[in-house]
Write a protein that holds these residues in place. Structure first.
Motif, PDB file in Angstrom:
ATOM      1  N   GLN A 124       0.811  -1.215   0.000  1.00 42.61           N
ATOM      2  CA  GLN A 124       0.000   0.000   0.000  1.00 42.61           C
ATOM      3  C   GLN A 124       0.846   1.267   0.000  1.00 42.61           C
ATOM      4  OE1 GLN A 124      -2.279  -0.687   3.543  1.00 42.61           O
ATOM      5  NE2 GLN A 124      -3.757  -2.044   2.531  1.00 42.61           N
ATOM      6  N   GLU A 125       2.062   1.196   0.556  1.00 45.30           N
ATOM      7  CA  GLU A 125       2.857   2.406   0.732  1.00 45.30           C
ATOM      8  C   GLU A 125       4.155   2.414  -0.071  1.00 45.30           C
ATOM      9  OE1 GLU A 125       3.386   3.034   4.884  1.00 45.30           O
ATOM     10  OE2 GLU A 125       1.276   2.690   5.357  1.00 45.30           O
ATOM     11  N   LEU A 126       4.265   1.521  -1.046  1.00 50.71           N
ATOM     12  CA  LEU A 126       5.474   1.498  -1.881  1.00 50.71           C
ATOM     13  C   LEU A 126       5.654   2.820  -2.621  1.00 50.71           C
ATOM     14  CD1 LEU A 126       5.740  -2.023  -3.570  1.00 50.71           C
ATOM     15  CD2 LEU A 126       7.391  -0.944  -2.037  1.00 50.71           C
ATOM     16  N   GLU A 127       6.884   3.290  -2.651  1.00 49.25           N
ATOM     17  CA  GLU A 127       7.223   4.523  -3.371  1.00 49.25           C
ATOM     18  C   GLU A 127       8.492   4.279  -4.183  1.00 49.25           C
ATOM     19  OE1 GLU A 127       6.790   8.318  -0.992  1.00 49.25           O
ATOM     20  OE2 GLU A 127       6.820   6.840   0.639  1.00 49.25           O
ATOM     21  N   GLY A 128       8.664   5.082  -5.228  1.00 55.79           N
ATOM     22  CA  GLY A 128       9.919   5.061  -5.976  1.00 55.79           C
ATOM     23  C   GLY A 128      10.056   3.942  -6.995  1.00 55.79           C
ATOM     24  N   TYR A 129       9.020   3.135  -7.181  1.00 53.78           N
ATOM     25  CA  TYR A 129       9.102   2.050  -8.172  1.00 53.78           C
ATOM     26  C   TYR A 129       8.915   2.628  -9.578  1.00 53.78           C
ATOM     27  CZ  TYR A 129       4.033   2.468  -7.579  1.00 53.78           C
ATOM     28  OH  TYR A 129       2.767   2.956  -7.477  1.00 53.78           O
ATOM     29  N   GLU A 130       9.320   1.861 -10.579  1.00 50.88           N
ATOM     30  CA  GLU A 130       9.181   2.307 -11.967  1.00 50.88           C
ATOM     31  C   GLU A 130       8.750   1.142 -12.857  1.00 50.88           C
ATOM     32  OE1 GLU A 130      12.895   3.320 -13.865  1.00 50.88           O
ATOM     33  OE2 GLU A 130      14.042   2.228 -12.344  1.00 50.88           O
ATOM     34  N   LEU A 131       7.974   1.479 -13.872  1.00 55.88           N
ATOM     35  CA  LEU A 131       7.557   0.489 -14.871  1.00 55.88           C
ATOM     36  C   LEU A 131       8.701   0.334 -15.881  1.00 55.88           C
ATOM     37  CD1 LEU A 131       5.396  -1.337 -16.204  1.00 55.88           C
ATOM     38  CD2 LEU A 131       4.579   0.701 -17.422  1.00 55.88           C
ATOM     39  N   VAL A 132       9.243  -0.864 -15.982  1.00 59.92           N
ATOM     40  CA  VAL A 132      10.340  -1.129 -16.900  1.00 59.92           C
ATOM     41  C   VAL A 132       9.804  -1.451 -18.289  1.00 59.92           C
ATOM     42  CG1 VAL A 132      12.351  -2.591 -17.370  1.00 59.92           C
ATOM     43  CG2 VAL A 132      11.768  -1.965 -15.011  1.00 59.92           C
ATOM     44  N   ALA A 133       8.815  -2.314 -18.335  1.00 62.13           N
ATOM     45  CA  ALA A 133       8.266  -2.728 -19.637  1.00 62.13           C
ATOM     46  C   ALA A 133       6.923  -3.399 -19.438  1.00 62.13           C
ATOM     47  CB  ALA A 133       9.226  -3.692 -20.341  1.00 62.13           C
ATOM     48  N   SER A 134       6.167  -3.491 -20.528  1.00 59.57           N
ATOM     49  CA  SER A 134       4.926  -4.264 -20.549  1.00 59.57           C
ATOM     50  C   SER A 134       4.871  -5.016 -21.878  1.00 59.57           C
ATOM     51  CB  SER A 134       3.710  -3.341 -20.401  1.00 59.57           C
ATOM     52  OG  SER A 134       3.641  -2.437 -21.495  1.00 59.57           O
ATOM     53  N   TRP A 135       4.073  -6.076 -21.902  1.00 55.65           N
ATOM     54  CA  TRP A 135       3.988  -6.871 -23.150  1.00 55.65           C
ATOM     55  C   TRP A 135       2.569  -7.376 -23.337  1.00 55.65           C
ATOM     56  CZ3 TRP A 135       4.036 -12.560 -23.928  1.00 55.65           C
ATOM     57  CH2 TRP A 135       4.106 -12.898 -25.291  1.00 55.65           C
ATOM     58  N   ASN A 136       2.058  -7.084 -24.535  1.00 50.78           N
ATOM     59  CA  ASN A 136       0.741  -7.543 -24.935  1.00 50.78           C
ATOM     60  C   ASN A 136       0.882  -8.830 -25.722  1.00 50.78           C
ATOM     61  OD1 ASN A 136      -1.904  -6.626 -24.522  1.00 50.78           O
ATOM     62  ND2 ASN A 136      -1.374  -4.618 -25.387  1.00 50.78           N
ATOM     63  N   ASN A 137       0.471  -9.927 -25.164  1.00 51.22           N
ATOM     64  CA  ASN A 137       0.496 -11.193 -25.895  1.00 51.22           C
ATOM     65  C   ASN A 137      -0.847 -11.351 -26.604  1.00 51.22           C
ATOM     66  OD1 ASN A 137       0.739 -13.751 -26.858  1.00 51.22           O
ATOM     67  ND2 ASN A 137       1.128 -14.736 -24.884  1.00 51.22           N
ATOM     68  N   ARG A 138      -0.881 -10.914 -27.880  1.00 54.03           N
ATOM     69  CA  ARG A 138      -2.152 -10.922 -28.605  1.00 54.03           C
ATOM     70  C   ARG A 138      -2.657 -12.344 -28.834  1.00 54.03           C
ATOM     71  NH1 ARG A 138       0.926  -6.957 -31.276  1.00 54.03           N
ATOM     72  NH2 ARG A 138       0.142  -4.835 -30.957  1.00 54.03           N
ATOM     73  N   ARG A 139      -1.706 -13.237 -29.100  1.00 49.83           N
ATOM     74  CA  ARG A 139      -2.112 -14.610 -29.401  1.00 49.83           C
ATOM     75  C   ARG A 139      -2.665 -15.295 -28.151  1.00 49.83           C
ATOM     76  NH1 ARG A 139       2.176 -18.079 -32.649  1.00 49.83           N
ATOM     77  NH2 ARG A 139       1.563 -16.508 -34.192  1.00 49.83           N
ATOM     78  N   GLY A 140      -2.026 -15.093 -27.016  1.00 53.26           N
ATOM     79  CA  GLY A 140      -2.463 -15.744 -25.774  1.00 53.26           C
ATOM     80  C   GLY A 140      -3.456 -14.920 -24.978  1.00 53.26           C
ATOM     81  N   LYS A 141      -3.784 -13.712 -25.459  1.00 49.92           N
ATOM     82  CA  LYS A 141      -4.700 -12.797 -24.785  1.00 49.92           C
ATOM     83  C   LYS A 141      -4.249 -12.523 -23.343  1.00 49.92           C
ATOM     84  CE  LYS A 141      -8.707 -14.067 -27.578  1.00 49.92           C
ATOM     85  NZ  LYS A 141     -10.090 -14.586 -27.595  1.00 49.92           N
ATOM     86  N   GLU A 142      -2.943 -12.306 -23.209  1.00 46.60           N
ATOM     87  CA  GLU A 142      -2.364 -12.012 -21.901  1.00 46.60           C
ATOM     88  C   GLU A 142      -1.734 -10.624 -21.911  1.00 46.60           C
ATOM     89  OE1 GLU A 142      -0.832 -16.494 -20.597  1.00 46.60           O
ATOM     90  OE2 GLU A 142       0.526 -15.087 -21.587  1.00 46.60           O
ATOM     91  N   TYR A 143      -1.648 -10.071 -20.666  1.00 45.58           N
ATOM     92  CA  TYR A 143      -0.986  -8.778 -20.515  1.00 45.58           C
ATOM     93  C   TYR A 143       0.028  -8.893 -19.376  1.00 45.58           C
ATOM     94  CZ  TYR A 143      -0.173  -3.814 -19.660  1.00 45.58           C
ATOM     95  OH  TYR A 143       0.411  -2.599 -19.484  1.00 45.58           O
ATOM     96  N   TRP A 144       1.297  -8.524 -19.673  1.00 48.25           N
ATOM     97  CA  TRP A 144       2.403  -8.646 -18.720  1.00 48.25           C
ATOM     98  C   TRP A 144       2.919  -7.262 -18.334  1.00 48.25           C
ATOM     99  CZ3 TRP A 144       5.162 -13.407 -17.527  1.00 48.25           C
ATOM    100  CH2 TRP A 144       4.594 -14.544 -18.118  1.00 48.25           C
ATOM    101  N   GLU A 145       3.359  -7.130 -17.074  1.00 45.67           N
ATOM    102  CA  GLU A 145       4.032  -5.896 -16.648  1.00 45.67           C
ATOM    103  C   GLU A 145       5.258  -6.229 -15.804  1.00 45.67           C
ATOM    104  OE1 GLU A 145       0.914  -2.185 -16.776  1.00 45.67           O
ATOM    105  OE2 GLU A 145       1.481  -2.970 -14.805  1.00 45.67           O
ATOM    106  N   TYR A 146       6.252  -5.348 -15.906  1.00 49.42           N
ATOM    107  CA  TYR A 146       7.548  -5.552 -15.253  1.00 49.42           C
ATOM    108  C   TYR A 146       7.901  -4.258 -14.523  1.00 49.42           C
ATOM    109  CZ  TYR A 146      12.757  -6.025 -15.250  1.00 49.42           C
ATOM    110  OH  TYR A 146      14.091  -6.060 -14.912  1.00 49.42           O
TER     111      TYR A 146
END
Length: 463
Positions: free
Chosen positions: A104-126
């Motif tokens: 709930q209180e995490l600070e300072g994190y950053e989104l490195v990458a995301s990936w849309n798997n169109r074939r598998g209908k999945e969504y990934w975040e890093y």
């Protein structure tokens, strides 16, 4: 011709580029195939189905929970948690709450990458969080919490010096709540007396208050008759015992309550200017011979069950160790002499069945019956009258019906005044064979009626 070949070559090159980009979009990145390992970052990776509502937010939350799970909780050797090593449940609960608050209180994190798997209908975040930055933020939070806790701690000491003990305990509790997310850390701060570990010092000072607060009952043993009031109230003296001698504790909240037995009394009182707490007992309601009333320091203004920090505060306040004392009540039933007369179908009866049943019922609740009229506190006069009713006949049965009236009069021997007068009417007895069998059933019904109607009314008397 050359111009045509150049245009054809350019078209083929464009097609190849778009084809490779399209293929690359379908191919999972390295961080999906193999989770990255880093000595500099905490890492969180998540995958969700794209058909879910708010799937991108869900992916973020999931990745941050994964990231938070990488952060270990290391209990300092100077942590106050070692004070509660016997209570593993509390330590486990603390660690669970810290894990929850981390997300709930995490600070300072950053989104490195995301990936849309169109074939598998999945969504990934890093996501990732710098370990150095996290450590810095934690130090800042810890120092801020220590500063707030220390201010409460100093106020608590001032209240303690003035013998305003409940306020002192309240501010010690506020100090602990300010530190609740850092109990695994070294909570040492600098004071005028030198370095002090706030966690352990607060616990020690609370126990010190308890050990110096003494409750002494004026009368430890009291004799009383059941269902009667006590003229003199329970008195408990509250003292503060220190190296400087004893001092009266003024305006200290104290609770009185039955630990064994039961009765009606003033439960919440405050000590007067001389340090005495007074509780008036209105009536003893329990039948137990020996009963115990306990006078204890009232912590209800600090310990509130609906408070989210209740368990934490309770661990430090240890209410079971709070100052208390006991008063033993030796409860005696009123001595009663019984006058009993009975008429059955218009004639005097010498039967003892109903008389003995009434004695048994009332001796369980109020009276100790005596055959010595002069030693009795009260005289109970019981008159009963049984009359014949109809005989009901059917094809295969014949039932005799009787009706029983029972009159009660209770007189106080000392004053000579009648203090109770009541009756039960037309208690029905129904039996075949004869009226005598019907009388026996009327007796049984009468005792039940006495228990349900007469006994509760006697209970309301101030005998």
């Amino acid at each position: 011709m050359n111009k045509f070949l150049r245009q054809l070559f350019s078209l083929i090159l464009i097609i190849l580029i778009f084809s490779s980009l399209s293929f690359a979009g379908r191919r999972p990145p390295k961080w999906v195939k193999n989770r990255p390992i880093s000595s500099e970052y905490y890492i969180g990776i998540s995958v969700v189905k794209k058909g879910m509502e708010n799937y991108m937010q869900l992916a973020k939350n999931k990745a941050l929970r994964d990231l938070a799970s990488q952060i270990s909780i290391n209990i300092s050797s100077n942590s106050v948690l070692h004070q509660f090593e016997d209570n593993t449940g509390f330590k486990e609960e603390f660690e669970s709450q810290v894990k929850t608050s981390l997300v709930q209180e995490l600070e300072g994190y950053e989104l490195v990458a995301s990936w849309n798997n169109r074939r598998g209908k999945e969504y990934w975040e890093y996501y990732r969080l710098s370990k150095k930055q996290y450590a810095l933020l934690q130090r800042i939070k810890l120092n801020k919490a220590k500063k707030l806790a220390q201010s409460y701690f100093e106020e608590a000491k001032e209240y303690e010096a003035k013998l305003n003990l409940v306020q002192a305990l309240s501010y010690y509790s506020k100090s602990i709540v300010a530190l609740k997310e850092h109990l695994d850390q070294d909570l040492s701060v600098m004071t005028f007396e030198g370095s002090v570990n706030l966690g352990t010092e607060i616990y020690k000072r609370i126990q010190d208050i308890y050990s110096k607060t003494q409750f002494v009952p004026v009368n430890k043993h009291i004799k009383i008759e059941i269902s009667t009031s006590v003229k003199d109230p329970f008195l408990v003296k509250a003292n503060w015992a220190s190296g400087e001698g004893e001092k009266e504790l003024v305006n200290l909240p104290i609770t009185f309550d039955f630990i064994t037995g039961g009765g009606i009394l003033n439960k919440k009182v405050n000590t007067d200017e001389f340090g005495y707490a007074s509780s008036q007992l209105t009536r003893v309601t329990s039948k137990q011979k020996l009963q115990k009333v306990e006078a204890a320091l009232d912590l209800s203004s600090i310990l509130k069950h609906d408070d989210e920090d209740y368990e934490l505060i309770r661990m430090f306040l240890t209410p079971d160790l709070a100052p208390k004392c006991s008063i033993i009540l030796n409860v005696e039933r009123l001595k009663a002499y019984m006058l009993f007369s009975e008429k059955i179908f218009g004639e005097d009866s010498r039967r003892s069945i109903l008389k003995n049943a009434i004695k048994k019922e009332l001796s369980e609740n109020f009276f100790s019956f005596t055959e010595d009229k002069d030693s009795a506190n009260v005289i109970l006069d019981v008159k009963t009258n049984v009359t014949k009713g109809a005989i009901k006949e059917g094809r295969n049965y014949k039932v005799h019906i009787v009706y029983l009236d029972c009159f009660f009069s209770l007189t106080d021997v000392k004053s000579g005044f009648e203090i109770f007068n009541d009756a039960i009417y037309e208690v029905k007895g129904m039996k075949p064979i004869s009226y005598n069998y019907a009388v026996k059933e009327a007796y049984e019904q009468a005792v039940e009626e006495i228990h349900n109607t007469i006994v509760p009314k006697l209970n309301q008397l101030d005998l």
